[in-house]
Motif scaffolding. Structure first.
Motif, PDB file in Angstrom:
ATOM      1  N   ARG A  62      54.023  61.593 -41.752  1.00  0.00           N
ATOM      2  CA  ARG A  62      53.786  61.488 -40.318  1.00  0.00           C
ATOM      3  C   ARG A  62      53.594  60.008 -39.993  1.00  0.00           C
ATOM      4  O   ARG A  62      52.613  59.396 -40.401  1.00  0.00           O
ATOM      5  N   VAL A  63      54.562  59.441 -39.278  1.00  0.00           N
ATOM      6  CA  VAL A  63      54.575  58.011 -38.977  1.00  0.00           C
ATOM      7  C   VAL A  63      54.318  57.819 -37.487  1.00  0.00           C
ATOM      8  O   VAL A  63      54.958  58.458 -36.645  1.00  0.00           O
ATOM      9  N   GLY A  64      53.368  56.954 -37.165  1.00  0.00           N
ATOM     10  CA  GLY A  64      53.046  56.695 -35.764  1.00  0.00           C
ATOM     11  C   GLY A  64      52.831  55.225 -35.499  1.00  0.00           C
ATOM     12  O   GLY A  64      52.856  54.395 -36.412  1.00  0.00           O
ATOM     13  N   GLU A  65      52.651  54.898 -34.222  1.00  0.00           N
ATOM     14  CA  GLU A  65      52.385  53.513 -33.857  1.00  0.00           C
ATOM     15  C   GLU A  65      51.335  53.453 -32.756  1.00  0.00           C
ATOM     16  O   GLU A  65      51.184  54.388 -31.968  1.00  0.00           O
ATOM     17  N   ILE A  66      50.599  52.356 -32.748  1.00  0.00           N
ATOM     18  CA  ILE A  66      49.529  52.119 -31.788  1.00  0.00           C
ATOM     19  C   ILE A  66      49.699  50.708 -31.247  1.00  0.00           C
ATOM     20  O   ILE A  66      49.970  49.769 -32.000  1.00  0.00           O
ATOM     21  N   ASP A  67      49.564  50.532 -29.946  1.00  0.00           N
ATOM     22  CA  ASP A  67      49.715  49.214 -29.338  1.00  0.00           C
ATOM     23  C   ASP A  67      48.637  48.253 -29.830  1.00  0.00           C
ATOM     24  O   ASP A  67      47.454  48.608 -29.890  1.00  0.00           O
ATOM     25  N   VAL A  68      49.065  47.026 -30.160  1.00  0.00           N
ATOM     26  CA  VAL A  68      48.131  45.958 -30.517  1.00  0.00           C
ATOM     27  C   VAL A  68      48.584  44.673 -29.830  1.00  0.00           C
ATOM     28  O   VAL A  68      49.787  44.421 -29.718  1.00  0.00           O
ATOM     29  N   PRO A  69      47.650  43.843 -29.369  1.00  0.00           N
ATOM     30  CA  PRO A  69      48.033  42.572 -28.749  1.00  0.00           C
ATOM     31  C   PRO A  69      48.695  41.645 -29.769  1.00  0.00           C
ATOM     32  O   PRO A  69      48.283  41.593 -30.934  1.00  0.00           O
ATOM     33  N   TYR A  70      49.710  40.916 -29.316  1.00  0.00           N
ATOM     34  CA  TYR A  70      50.420  39.970 -30.179  1.00  0.00           C
ATOM     35  C   TYR A  70      50.201  38.576 -29.618  1.00  0.00           C
ATOM     36  O   TYR A  70      50.612  38.258 -28.497  1.00  0.00           O
ATOM     37  N   SER A  77      56.572  30.176 -37.855  1.00  0.00           N
ATOM     38  CA  SER A  77      56.917  31.348 -38.651  1.00  0.00           C
ATOM     39  C   SER A  77      57.959  30.997 -39.700  1.00  0.00           C
ATOM     40  O   SER A  77      58.899  30.257 -39.439  1.00  0.00           O
ATOM     41  N   LYS A  78      57.790  31.559 -40.917  1.00  0.00           N
ATOM     42  CA  LYS A  78      58.768  31.334 -41.988  1.00  0.00           C
ATOM     43  C   LYS A  78      59.907  32.337 -41.916  1.00  0.00           C
ATOM     44  O   LYS A  78      60.944  32.170 -42.558  1.00  0.00           O
ATOM     45  N   VAL A  79      59.726  33.417 -41.140  1.00  0.00           N
ATOM     46  CA  VAL A  79      60.732  34.473 -41.083  1.00  0.00           C
ATOM     47  C   VAL A  79      61.436  34.494 -39.745  1.00  0.00           C
ATOM     48  O   VAL A  79      62.656  34.390 -39.662  1.00  0.00           O
ATOM     49  N   THR A  80      60.695  34.614 -38.647  1.00  0.00           N
ATOM     50  CA  THR A  80      61.324  34.784 -37.341  1.00  0.00           C
ATOM     51  C   THR A  80      61.107  33.594 -36.415  1.00  0.00           C
ATOM     52  O   THR A  80      61.339  33.694 -35.215  1.00  0.00           O
ATOM     53  N   GLY A  81      60.688  32.466 -36.949  1.00  0.00           N
ATOM     54  CA  GLY A  81      60.468  31.305 -36.109  1.00  0.00           C
ATOM     55  C   GLY A  81      61.747  30.625 -35.676  1.00  0.00           C
ATOM     56  O   GLY A  81      61.740  29.799 -34.767  1.00  0.00           O
ATOM     57  N   THR A  82      62.858  30.938 -36.298  1.00  0.00           N
ATOM     58  CA  THR A  82      64.142  30.349 -35.942  1.00  0.00           C
ATOM     59  C   THR A  82      65.193  31.457 -35.871  1.00  0.00           C
ATOM     60  O   THR A  82      65.017  32.542 -36.406  1.00  0.00           O
ATOM     61  N   TRP A  83      66.325  31.147 -35.224  1.00  0.00           N
ATOM     62  CA  TRP A  83      67.434  32.095 -35.197  1.00  0.00           C
ATOM     63  C   TRP A  83      67.896  32.419 -36.615  1.00  0.00           C
ATOM     64  O   TRP A  83      68.196  33.571 -36.936  1.00  0.00           O
ATOM     65  N   LYS A  84      67.945  31.387 -37.475  1.00  0.00           N
ATOM     66  CA  LYS A  84      68.395  31.603 -38.846  1.00  0.00           C
ATOM     67  C   LYS A  84      67.446  32.539 -39.591  1.00  0.00           C
ATOM     68  O   LYS A  84      67.880  33.456 -40.307  1.00  0.00           O
ATOM     69  N   ALA A  98      54.473  34.087 -27.228  1.00  0.00           N
ATOM     70  CA  ALA A  98      53.928  34.745 -28.414  1.00  0.00           C
ATOM     71  C   ALA A  98      55.020  35.330 -29.297  1.00  0.00           C
ATOM     72  O   ALA A  98      54.877  35.387 -30.517  1.00  0.00           O
ATOM     73  N   TRP A  99      56.115  35.764 -28.661  1.00  0.00           N
ATOM     74  CA  TRP A  99      57.189  36.426 -29.412  1.00  0.00           C
ATOM     75  C   TRP A  99      58.514  35.852 -28.944  1.00  0.00           C
ATOM     76  O   TRP A  99      59.019  36.237 -27.891  1.00  0.00           O
ATOM     77  N   PRO A 100      59.129  34.926 -29.716  1.00  0.00           N
ATOM     78  CA  PRO A 100      60.379  34.298 -29.295  1.00  0.00           C
ATOM     79  C   PRO A 100      61.467  35.321 -28.987  1.00  0.00           C
ATOM     80  O   PRO A 100      61.501  36.406 -29.575  1.00  0.00           O
ATOM     81  N   VAL A 101      62.353  34.962 -28.066  1.00  0.00           N
ATOM     82  CA  VAL A 101      63.399  35.887 -27.616  1.00  0.00           C
ATOM     83  C   VAL A 101      64.253  36.373 -28.780  1.00  0.00           C
ATOM     84  O   VAL A 101      64.551  37.570 -28.894  1.00  0.00           O
ATOM     85  N   HIS A 102      64.643  35.449 -29.687  1.00  0.00           N
ATOM     86  CA  HIS A 102      65.527  35.857 -30.784  1.00  0.00           C
ATOM     87  C   HIS A 102      64.828  36.847 -31.716  1.00  0.00           C
ATOM     88  O   HIS A 102      65.440  37.797 -32.205  1.00  0.00           O
TER      89      HIS A 102
END
Length: 216
Positions: free
Chosen positions: A180-188, A195-202, A116-120
């Motif tokens: 006030r900035v927070g985060e909540i867990d969501v399934p990925y 992906s056009k942004v993070t689908g490759t190392w480049k 679901a989430w590539p290592v790079h």
């Protein structure tokens, strides 16, 4: 008027759009911002009932900001349009803003599978999260693309980046303004298509470069 508008930056997401738009919660309006698709994405989005905005300037930030400017609801959510995030979970990030518990809430991505989430991409996110914590003091673990804030307050931040640095500039300026900035867990989930942004190392490197420029 809708209670919440959902900005969905879109570049060739025809395969994902039916699933994504079918899962927009009741009372939320989908604003699909087409950023140069050639696969019929804007036509599909319109047929499925979404408000479609065209942003000719290429760039993730350009699409996000065009959607923000087109929004009219008091609260605006942002969400990827590739089916990696379930729009049915949008209330989990919007509700804390609506009831006054937070000013900006991000969904912290929790991968549901190894692919679901590539290592790079994960490594790039780790580097940026550490940089954010050092720069702002906000304890974020993920620069999550699912997020919510009040529309007028977002516009008042004066975000200028129109590339990959847009989501980071939003967080930095919000923190600098005292939000006030927070985060909540969501399934990925594994995304539909590439992906056009993070689908490759480049792509990941370009995103990190843009965001480091914002931090500087």
């Amino acid at each position: 008027m809708n209670a919440v508008d959902v900005v969905l930056p879109c570049l060739d997401e025809a395969a994902a759009l039916p699933w994504v738009l079918a899962r927009i919660p009741e009372g939320y309006r989908a604003i699909v911002v087409d950023n140069g698709s050639t696969d019929g994405s804007p036509e599909i989005a319109a047929e499925l009932g979404a408000t479609v905005v065209t942003e000719p300037r290429r760039g993730f930030g350009a699409a996000c900001h065009a959607g923000l400017e087109a929004a009219t609801a008091p609260i605006v959510c942002f969400c990827d349009c590739d089916a990696s995030l379930d729009p049915r979970l949008l209330p989990t990030v919007a509700d804390p803003v609506a009831d006054g518990r937070a000013d900006l809430v991000l969904g912290r991505r929790r991968p549901t599978s190894a692919g679901a989430w590539p290592v790079h991409a994960r490594l790039g996110n780790l580097v940026l999260s550490r940089m954010i914590r050092r720069r702002t003091g906000v304890g974020l673990h993920d620069l999550g693309p699912m997020r919510a804030a009040r529309r007028i307050a977002l516009l008042d931040l004066g975000i200028t980046d129109r590339r990959s640095g847009y989501p980071l500039e939003m967080v930095v300026k919000a923190a600098d303004t005292g939000w006030r900035v927070g985060e909540i867990d969501v399934p990925y989930l594994p995304r539909t298509g590439r992906s056009k942004v993070t689908g490759t190392w480049k792509g990941t490197w370009h995103a990190v470069r843009d965001m480091r420029a914002v931090l500087r």
